[in-house]
Write an enzyme that holds these catalytic residues in place. Structure first.
Site, PDB file in Angstrom:
ATOM      1  CD  GLU A   1     -10.957 -47.703 -14.003  1.00 33.88           C
ATOM      2  OE1 GLU A   1     -11.162 -47.366 -15.182  1.00 33.88           O
ATOM      3  OE2 GLU A   1     -10.945 -46.892 -13.062  1.00 33.88           O
TER       4      GLU A   1
ATOM      5  CB  CYS B   1     -10.847 -41.599 -11.080  1.00 35.08           C
ATOM      6  SG  CYS B   1     -11.692 -42.869 -12.027  1.00 35.08           S
TER       7      CYS B   1
ATOM      8  CG  HIS C   1     -13.250 -44.368  -7.475  1.00 40.21           C
ATOM      9  ND1 HIS C   1     -14.607 -44.279  -7.679  1.00 40.21           N
ATOM     10  CD2 HIS C   1     -12.673 -44.232  -8.708  1.00 40.21           C
ATOM     11  CE1 HIS C   1     -14.841 -44.081  -8.975  1.00 40.21           C
ATOM     12  NE2 HIS C   1     -13.693 -44.043  -9.613  1.00 40.21           N
TER      13      HIS C   1
HETATM   14  N1  LIG Z   1     -16.334 -39.519 -14.194  1.00 39.02           N
HETATM   15  C1  LIG Z   1     -15.138 -39.671 -13.664  1.00 39.02           C
HETATM   16  O1  LIG Z   1     -15.000 -39.936 -12.456  1.00 39.02           O
HETATM   17  C2  LIG Z   1     -13.898 -39.543 -14.510  1.00 39.02           C
HETATM   18  C3  LIG Z   1     -12.679 -39.624 -13.858  1.00 39.02           C
HETATM   19  C4  LIG Z   1     -11.513 -39.488 -14.603  1.00 39.02           C
HETATM   20  C5  LIG Z   1     -11.573 -39.280 -15.965  1.00 39.02           C
HETATM   21  N2  LIG Z   1     -12.785 -39.213 -16.588  1.00 39.02           N
HETATM   22  C6  LIG Z   1     -12.772 -38.955 -18.037  1.00 39.02           C
HETATM   23  O2  LIG Z   1     -13.224 -37.612 -18.241  1.00 39.02           O
HETATM   24  C7  LIG Z   1     -13.962 -37.510 -19.467  1.00 39.02           C
HETATM   25  C8  LIG Z   1     -15.362 -36.990 -19.165  1.00 39.02           C
HETATM   26  O3  LIG Z   1     -16.009 -37.912 -18.284  1.00 39.02           O
HETATM   27  P1  LIG Z   1     -17.469 -37.662 -17.690  1.00 39.02           P
HETATM   28  O4  LIG Z   1     -17.615 -38.648 -16.620  1.00 39.02           O
HETATM   29  O5  LIG Z   1     -17.658 -36.217 -17.404  1.00 39.02           O
HETATM   30  O6  LIG Z   1     -18.379 -38.085 -18.947  1.00 39.02           O
HETATM   31  P2  LIG Z   1     -19.824 -37.551 -19.334  1.00 39.02           P
HETATM   32  O7  LIG Z   1     -20.601 -37.249 -18.113  1.00 39.02           O
HETATM   33  O8  LIG Z   1     -20.367 -38.525 -20.311  1.00 39.02           O
HETATM   34  O9  LIG Z   1     -19.531 -36.165 -20.081  1.00 39.02           O
HETATM   35  C9  LIG Z   1     -18.948 -36.026 -21.347  1.00 39.02           C
HETATM   36  C10 LIG Z   1     -19.526 -34.768 -21.963  1.00 39.02           C
HETATM   37  O10 LIG Z   1     -18.841 -34.421 -23.174  1.00 39.02           O
HETATM   38  C11 LIG Z   1     -19.809 -33.843 -24.055  1.00 39.02           C
HETATM   39  N3  LIG Z   1     -19.371 -33.865 -25.464  1.00 39.02           N
HETATM   40  C12 LIG Z   1     -19.543 -34.831 -26.378  1.00 39.02           C
HETATM   41  N4  LIG Z   1     -19.011 -34.438 -27.556  1.00 39.02           N
HETATM   42  C13 LIG Z   1     -18.504 -33.195 -27.379  1.00 39.02           C
HETATM   43  C14 LIG Z   1     -17.821 -32.246 -28.241  1.00 39.02           C
HETATM   44  N5  LIG Z   1     -17.575 -32.501 -29.523  1.00 39.02           N
HETATM   45  N6  LIG Z   1     -17.430 -31.066 -27.690  1.00 39.02           N
HETATM   46  C15 LIG Z   1     -17.670 -30.786 -26.406  1.00 39.02           C
HETATM   47  N7  LIG Z   1     -18.323 -31.625 -25.557  1.00 39.02           N
HETATM   48  C16 LIG Z   1     -18.728 -32.827 -26.042  1.00 39.02           C
HETATM   49  C17 LIG Z   1     -21.037 -34.699 -23.821  1.00 39.02           C
HETATM   50  O11 LIG Z   1     -22.191 -33.986 -24.207  1.00 39.02           O
HETATM   51  P3  LIG Z   1     -23.505 -34.753 -24.737  1.00 39.02           P
HETATM   52  O12 LIG Z   1     -24.195 -35.241 -23.519  1.00 39.02           O
HETATM   53  O13 LIG Z   1     -24.254 -33.710 -25.465  1.00 39.02           O
HETATM   54  O14 LIG Z   1     -23.031 -35.864 -25.638  1.00 39.02           O
HETATM   55  C18 LIG Z   1     -20.997 -34.935 -22.311  1.00 39.02           C
HETATM   56  O15 LIG Z   1     -21.753 -33.989 -21.588  1.00 39.02           O
HETATM   57  C19 LIG Z   1     -13.942 -38.907 -20.102  1.00 39.02           C
HETATM   58  O16 LIG Z   1     -12.887 -38.987 -21.025  1.00 39.02           O
HETATM   59  C20 LIG Z   1     -13.694 -39.820 -18.897  1.00 39.02           C
HETATM   60  O17 LIG Z   1     -13.100 -41.030 -19.248  1.00 39.02           O
HETATM   61  C21 LIG Z   1     -13.946 -39.327 -15.894  1.00 39.02           C
END
Ligand SMILES: NC(=O)c1ccc[n+]([C@@H]2O[C@H](COP(=O)([O-])OP(=O)(O)OC[C@H]3O[C@@H](n4cnc5c(N)ncnc54)[C@H](OP(=O)(O)O)[C@@H]3O)[C@@H](O)[C@H]2O)c1
Length: 358
Positions: free
Chosen positions: A209, A156, A249
Site C-alpha cells: 500500500e 483508494c 479511509h
Molecule cells: N475494497 C476496496 O476498497 C478497493 C478499493 C480500490 C481497489 N480495489 C480493487 O478492486 C478489486 C476488487 O476488490 P474487492 O474489494 O471487491 O475484492 P473482493 O470483495 O474479494 O471481490 C472480488 C470478486 O471477484 C470475483 N472473481 C474471482 N475470479 C473471477 C473471475 N474469473 N471472473 C469474475 N469474477 C471473479 C470473486 O468471486 P469469488 O468470491 O467467487 O472468488 C470476488 O467476488 C481488487 O483488484 C482490489 O484490489 C478494492
C-alpha cells in the site's frame, strides 16, 4: 439519450456490489452483464450473492444470471449483449489477462485492479485532478494495438489523498508530503480480514500500500509530456494502517509547501475547488463540491462524514499550520469503495463518454 449497456466483472465482491448499487440508478448506463468466478457460474444474482452494501439489492439485478467466462471467451459474450463499457472489480492476480483481451477487442475497460497503474501509457485517473490524462488513450491504442482502451482507477487511499492535495498544489506548490492512513476493513475486500483479526485491534501494515500511495500520487499529479506522464516533482512518504472501521479511509496529511500558505487562505482555495477539468461537463456522478471543509475539531469522522456528496466528496478537517515542516497539516476522509473505487470508476466512464471516446 438511450442508456449504454455495461458489464461489471467481479460483480459478487465488495467493489462489484458498490458498482451495482451506483449503476442501478444511473441515467447513462444500464447493467447488462454481471460476471463472477466459476464458483457462481450461471447462478441468479439475487439467489446467490450475500448483499452487504447498505439498502436492498437493486431489483434490476436480482434476476440476472451471473456469467463466468475465460478471458478469451468474454469479449464475444459481451459483444452479444451490446456491451461496450466494462467495469472491472477483479482480483488483481487475474485482472490483467481479462482486461487486455477486452481492450484488444474494442471495449473501454475501467479498472480498479492495481496491475498497469504505473504504466506510462495507461491513464490513472482521478477526474477532478487529472482529467487531461485521458488523452493518453490515443497513444495507448497505437502502442498496444488496442481497439479499445484501459483506464485505471487509483488506489483508494491515493484517490482521496490526491484530491485533497490538488488545490494546495495549484496554489502553493508542493515540496514534500507525509501521509499516515487509517484504512477501513472494506479496503481488504469481502473476505480479506476476519473479524477475529481486526476487532479491538489495529494492523500496522498493508501489503504494497505505501508504495502505491507514493508512486501513484506523483503520477496522478504529474503532467503529460511527449505522450507520457512526467510525475510531479514533490517528495512523498506514506505509512498505511488498517483500523476497525467498516467504510471510509482517514489520512493524516503533512504538507511542506514552496509558497507561504496561511491556513485561512488554504481553507478558501480548498472550499472553492470544483475540479475545473470536469466542472462544466455535468457528469452525473461528479459531486457539486468535491471537497468539504469541516471546522469542528472532532471532524471528519468515518461514520458521520463518509457519505458526503453520495460518497464522492472527501472531507477535510483540522487544517492548521505545520511550523516544523513549513506548511500545513490536516485530516482527510473519503469513502474507499465509492470515491476510492466504484464511484470514481463510473465518473471516469462518464468523462470518456462526454468526451466522445466510447
Ligand atoms: N475494497 C476496496 O476498497 C478497493 C478499493 C480500490 C481497489 N480495489 C480493487 O478492486 C478489486 C476488487 O476488490 P474487492 O474489494 O471487491 O475484492 P473482493 O470483495 O474479494 O471481490 C472480488 C470478486 O471477484 C470475483 N472473481 C474471482 N475470479 C473471477 C473471475 N474469473 N471472473 C469474475 N469474477 C471473479 C470473486 O468471486 P469469488 O468470491 O467467487 O472468488 C470476488 O467476488 C481488487 O483488484 C482490489 O484490489 C478494492
Amino acid at each position: 439519450m438511450a442508456r449504454r449497456a455495461v458489464a461489471v466483472l467481479g460483480a459478487t465482491g465488495l467493489v462489484g456490489q458498490r458498482f451495482i448499487s451506483l449503476l442501478s440508478r444511473h441515467p447513462w448506463f444500464e447493467i447488462r452483464v454481471l460476471a463472477g468466478s466459476e464458483r457462481v457460474s450461471k447462478a441468479r444474482y439475487g439467489e446467490t450473492v450475500n448483499w452487504i452494501v447498505e439498502g436492498s439489492m437493486p431489483e434490476e439485478v436480482r434476476g440476472l444470471n451471473i456469467i463466468y467466462a475465460r478471458p478469451e471467451e468474454l469479449p464475444l459474450l459481451l459483444e452479444s449483449e451490446n456491451v461496450d463499457i466494462v467495469f472491472s472489480a477483479l482480483p488483481s492476480n487475474i485482472a490483467l489477462e481479462y482486461e487486455f483481451e477486452l481492450a484488444k477487442r474494442g471495449f473501454l475497460v475501467v479498472s480498479n485492479a492495481s496491475p498497469l497503474r504505473l504504466e506510462p501509457d495507461i491513464p490513472l485517473l482521478n477526474p477532478e485532478v487529472n482529467a487531461d490524462h485521458l488523452d493518453l488513450i490515443e497513444a495507448q491504442k497505437g502502442f498496444r494495438g488496442f481497439e479499445g482502451a484501459i483506464v485505471k482507477v487509483p488506489n483508494c487511499t491515493t484517490a482521496i489523498l490526491t484530491l485533497s492535495l490538488k488545490p494546495l498544489a495549484d496554489s502553493f506548490s508542493l515540496e514534500l508530503v507525509v501521509a499516515s492512513s487509517m484504512q477501513a476493513i472494506s479496503g481488504a475486500g469481502l473476505t480479506g480480514l476476519p473479524a477475529m483479526i481486526i476487532h479491538d485491534n489495529l494492523i500496522p501494515y498493508i501489503e504494497g500500500e505505501e508504495e502505491k500511495v507514493e508512486k501513484e500520487s506523483r503520477k496522478i499529479m504529474g503532467e503529460i509530456l511527449g505522450g507520457n506522464i512526467k510525475p510531479a516533482g514533490f517528495k512523498i512518504t506514506a505509512s498505511t494502517h488498517r483500523v476497525p472501521v467498516l467504510e471510509g479511509h482517514t489520512i493524516a496529511v503533512f504538507a511542506k509547501l514552496k509558497e507561504e500558505a496561511p491556513p485561512q487562505e488554504a481553507v478558501k482555495v480548498i472550499e472553492e475547488f470544483r475540479g475545473n477539468k470536469i466542472k462544466n461537463l455535468n457528469l452525473p456522478t461528479a459531486p457539486e463540491k468535491p471537497i468539504i471543509v469541516r471546522r469542528e475539531n472532532d471532524r471528519p469522522q468515518p461514520r458521520l462524514d463518509r457519505m458526503e456528496g453520495n460518497g464522492m466528496s472527501i472531507v477535510v478537517g483540522r487544517l492548521r499550520e505545520d511550523k516544523a515542516l513549513g506548511g500545513l497539516k490536516y485530516i482527510v476522509l473519503g469513502h474507499n469503495t465509492i470515491r476510492g473505487a466504484a464511484g470514481t470508476g463510473i465518473l471516469i466512464a462518464e468523462l470518456a463518454l462526454a468526451r466522445g471516446l466510447v
